[in-house]
Design a protein around this motif. Structure first.
Motif, PDB file in Angstrom:
ATOM      1  N   PHE A   6      -3.288   7.017  -6.361  1.00 29.73           N
ATOM      2  CA  PHE A   6      -2.672   6.936  -5.045  1.00 29.73           C
ATOM      3  C   PHE A   6      -1.176   7.185  -5.208  1.00 29.73           C
ATOM      4  CE2 PHE A   6      -1.109   4.564  -1.312  1.00 29.73           C
ATOM      5  CZ  PHE A   6      -1.928   5.099  -0.342  1.00 29.73           C
ATOM      6  N   ASP A   7      -0.694   8.263  -4.627  1.00 29.35           N
ATOM      7  CA  ASP A   7       0.705   8.633  -4.779  1.00 29.35           C
ATOM      8  C   ASP A   7       1.575   7.716  -3.934  1.00 29.35           C
ATOM      9  OD1 ASP A   7       2.939  10.038  -5.570  1.00 29.35           O
ATOM     10  OD2 ASP A   7       2.786  11.466  -3.907  1.00 29.35           O
ATOM     11  N   VAL A   8       2.495   7.034  -4.587  1.00 32.74           N
ATOM     12  CA  VAL A   8       3.391   6.114  -3.906  1.00 32.74           C
ATOM     13  C   VAL A   8       4.815   6.627  -4.100  1.00 32.74           C
ATOM     14  CG1 VAL A   8       4.154   3.733  -3.779  1.00 32.74           C
ATOM     15  CG2 VAL A   8       1.810   4.238  -4.457  1.00 32.74           C
ATOM     16  N   PRO A   9       5.346   7.282  -3.063  1.00 30.62           N
ATOM     17  CA  PRO A   9       6.701   7.817  -3.214  1.00 30.62           C
ATOM     18  C   PRO A   9       7.719   6.691  -3.326  1.00 30.62           C
ATOM     19  CG  PRO A   9       5.901   8.158  -0.978  1.00 30.62           C
ATOM     20  CD  PRO A   9       4.787   7.571  -1.769  1.00 30.62           C
ATOM     21  N   GLU A  10       8.716   6.901  -4.162  1.00 35.50           N
ATOM     22  CA  GLU A  10       9.767   5.902  -4.391  1.00 35.50           C
ATOM     23  C   GLU A  10      11.110   6.519  -4.030  1.00 35.50           C
ATOM     24  OE1 GLU A  10       9.932   2.771  -5.275  1.00 35.50           O
ATOM     25  OE2 GLU A  10       7.858   2.394  -5.784  1.00 35.50           O
ATOM     26  N   ASP A  11      11.416   6.604  -2.750  1.00 31.32           N
ATOM     27  CA  ASP A  11      12.755   7.068  -2.438  1.00 31.32           C
ATOM     28  C   ASP A  11      13.693   5.872  -2.570  1.00 31.32           C
ATOM     29  OD1 ASP A  11      12.030   5.660  -0.203  1.00 31.32           O
ATOM     30  OD2 ASP A  11      12.697   7.169   1.237  1.00 31.32           O
ATOM     31  N   HIS A  17      15.540  -1.297  -0.235  1.00 29.88           N
ATOM     32  CA  HIS A  17      15.367  -2.170   0.920  1.00 29.88           C
ATOM     33  C   HIS A  17      14.225  -3.160   0.670  1.00 29.88           C
ATOM     34  CE1 HIS A  17      15.853  -3.548   4.942  1.00 29.88           C
ATOM     35  NE2 HIS A  17      14.624  -3.188   5.299  1.00 29.88           N
ATOM     36  N   ALA A  18      13.134  -2.699   0.065  1.00 27.63           N
ATOM     37  CA  ALA A  18      12.029  -3.595  -0.263  1.00 27.63           C
ATOM     38  C   ALA A  18      12.489  -4.665  -1.247  1.00 27.63           C
ATOM     39  CB  ALA A  18      10.851  -2.814  -0.829  1.00 27.63           C
ATOM     40  N   ALA A  19      13.300  -4.262  -2.211  1.00 29.48           N
ATOM     41  CA  ALA A  19      13.815  -5.227  -3.185  1.00 29.48           C
ATOM     42  C   ALA A  19      14.713  -6.253  -2.497  1.00 29.48           C
ATOM     43  CB  ALA A  19      14.585  -4.506  -4.287  1.00 29.48           C
ATOM     44  N   ASP A  20      15.545  -5.786  -1.593  1.00 25.05           N
ATOM     45  CA  ASP A  20      16.412  -6.705  -0.846  1.00 25.05           C
ATOM     46  C   ASP A  20      15.577  -7.682  -0.020  1.00 25.05           C
ATOM     47  OD1 ASP A  20      18.649  -5.439  -1.869  1.00 25.05           O
ATOM     48  OD2 ASP A  20      18.955  -4.172  -0.091  1.00 25.05           O
ATOM     49  N   SER A  41       2.611  -3.022   4.490  1.00 23.64           N
ATOM     50  CA  SER A  41       1.210  -3.444   4.634  1.00 23.64           C
ATOM     51  C   SER A  41       0.250  -2.270   4.784  1.00 23.64           C
ATOM     52  CB  SER A  41       1.048  -4.413   5.804  1.00 23.64           C
ATOM     53  OG  SER A  41       1.371  -3.783   7.026  1.00 23.64           O
ATOM     54  N   SER A  42       0.641  -1.232   5.537  1.00 17.65           N
ATOM     55  CA  SER A  42      -0.293  -0.109   5.711  1.00 17.65           C
ATOM     56  C   SER A  42      -0.475   0.648   4.388  1.00 17.65           C
ATOM     57  CB  SER A  42       0.178   0.837   6.813  1.00 17.65           C
ATOM     58  OG  SER A  42       1.433   1.378   6.488  1.00 17.65           O
ATOM     59  N   ARG A  43       0.588   0.779   3.618  1.00 15.31           N
ATOM     60  CA  ARG A  43       0.499   1.458   2.323  1.00 15.31           C
ATOM     61  C   ARG A  43      -0.350   0.625   1.350  1.00 15.31           C
ATOM     62  NH1 ARG A  43       3.959   5.735   0.229  1.00 15.31           N
ATOM     63  NH2 ARG A  43       4.653   5.729   2.372  1.00 15.31           N
ATOM     64  N   ALA A  44      -0.119  -0.694   1.355  1.00 15.19           N
ATOM     65  CA  ALA A  44      -0.896  -1.586   0.484  1.00 15.19           C
ATOM     66  C   ALA A  44      -2.363  -1.589   0.914  1.00 15.19           C
ATOM     67  CB  ALA A  44      -0.330  -3.004   0.527  1.00 15.19           C
ATOM     68  N   PHE A  45      -2.586  -1.589   2.210  1.00 18.05           N
ATOM     69  CA  PHE A  45      -3.969  -1.573   2.700  1.00 18.05           C
ATOM     70  C   PHE A  45      -4.681  -0.296   2.277  1.00 18.05           C
ATOM     71  CE2 PHE A  45      -7.199  -0.614   5.943  1.00 18.05           C
ATOM     72  CZ  PHE A  45      -8.005  -1.735   5.770  1.00 18.05           C
ATOM     73  N   GLY A  46      -4.001   0.836   2.381  1.00 16.17           N
ATOM     74  CA  GLY A  46      -4.604   2.106   1.951  1.00 16.17           C
ATOM     75  C   GLY A  46      -4.987   2.086   0.480  1.00 16.17           C
ATOM     76  N   LEU A  47      -4.120   1.519  -0.342  1.00 12.23           N
ATOM     77  CA  LEU A  47      -4.403   1.425  -1.769  1.00 12.23           C
ATOM     78  C   LEU A  47      -5.608   0.512  -2.023  1.00 12.23           C
ATOM     79  CD1 LEU A  47      -3.650   1.822  -4.761  1.00 12.23           C
ATOM     80  CD2 LEU A  47      -2.056  -0.082  -4.496  1.00 12.23           C
ATOM     81  N   ILE A  48      -5.619  -0.629  -1.358  1.00  9.77           N
ATOM     82  CA  ILE A  48      -6.723  -1.584  -1.528  1.00  9.77           C
ATOM     83  C   ILE A  48      -8.034  -0.971  -1.048  1.00  9.77           C
ATOM     84  CG2 ILE A  48      -7.628  -3.809  -0.743  1.00  9.77           C
ATOM     85  CD1 ILE A  48      -4.615  -4.689  -0.497  1.00  9.77           C
ATOM     86  N   SER A  85       7.104  -0.979  -5.661  1.00 13.38           N
ATOM     87  CA  SER A  85       6.180  -0.912  -6.804  1.00 13.38           C
ATOM     88  C   SER A  85       5.612  -2.284  -7.120  1.00 13.38           C
ATOM     89  CB  SER A  85       6.896  -0.377  -8.040  1.00 13.38           C
ATOM     90  OG  SER A  85       7.364   0.918  -7.801  1.00 13.38           O
ATOM     91  N   TRP A  86       6.451  -3.299  -7.040  1.00  9.07           N
ATOM     92  CA  TRP A  86       6.011  -4.667  -7.335  1.00  9.07           C
ATOM     93  C   TRP A  86       4.918  -5.100  -6.344  1.00  9.07           C
ATOM     94  CZ3 TRP A  86       6.588  -9.649  -5.042  1.00  9.07           C
ATOM     95  CH2 TRP A  86       6.365 -10.719  -5.918  1.00  9.07           C
TER      96      TRP A  86
END
Length: 195
Positions: A6-11, A17-20, A41-48, A85-86
């Motif tokens: 599952f490709d997870v782009p890391e811009d 912002h996620a880290a903050d 949540s939508s990205r995590a749901f897609g992966l799950i 990523s975390w």
């Protein structure tokens, strides 16, 4: 970054912002948690969903993931990795754990089924004795008056309660109880049961 195909782009900006947000969640900031949920949540749901395939299980796992994030956000180290990523690593790990748990449960069911399939069946002697005893009961039932035989047959072979038998045969409940008691007494006598 790729997790389980599952490709997870890391811009940089979204990851930062996620880290903050994770740092603020670790401090108990509910608004930051809501924002993090909306963002990932939508990205995590897609992966799950990709790992589990089953939508309802995927929804359950997503809830577990965000509960874990809320409870363990303090273990996130911004200097060691990206926030997104975390979060997605937790999602992937939880999904794989669910697959393993499901597989372990299925394996247990198979083992129990195999064990039960190999339990010794009733031997020929027991089957013959059971048939002979069944014939004796049928013969003894044949000696009873029709109302007693009908009440006992409905109760023991039909599975009806005394109230249901009373309704079926159109007799008062007390009459049905008497028929059954007298019929059982007579059956014991016919079959030579002394107790």
């Amino acid at each position: 970054m790729v997790i389980d195909g599952f490709d997870v782009p890391e811009d940089g900006s979204a990851a930062d912002h996620a880290a903050d947000l994770l740092v603020r969640v670790a401090a108990g900031d509910q608004g930051a948690f809501a924002e993090l949920y909306d963002m990932l949540s939508s990205r995590a749901f897609g992966l799950i969903l990709r790992v589990l395939v089953d939508r309802s299980q995927s929804e359950e796992v997503l809830q577990e993931v965000f509960l874990e994030i809320w409870q363990s956000a303090s273990s996130f180290a911004p200097n060691k990795g990206q926030g997104r990523s975390w979060v997605l690593t937790i999602a992937h790990r939880r999904a794989v754990d669910r697959v393993r748990a499901s597989q372990a449960s299925a394996d247990r069911d198979v083992r129990v089924g195999v064990r039960d399939a190999h339990t010794p069946q009733e031997g020929v002697v027991e089957q013959v004795e059971s048939r002979i005893e069944g014939r004796r009961v049928v013969r003894a039932l044949g000696t009873l008056p029709d109302p007693q035989r009908e009440a006992l047959t409905l109760a023991y072979f039909g599975g009806y309660s005394q109230s249901e038998i009373a309704a079926l045969v159109g007799a008062p409940l007390g009459t049905v109880k008497t028929r059954m008691r007298d019929g059982l007494t007579r059956l014991r006598q016919e079959m030579g049961v002394t107790s």
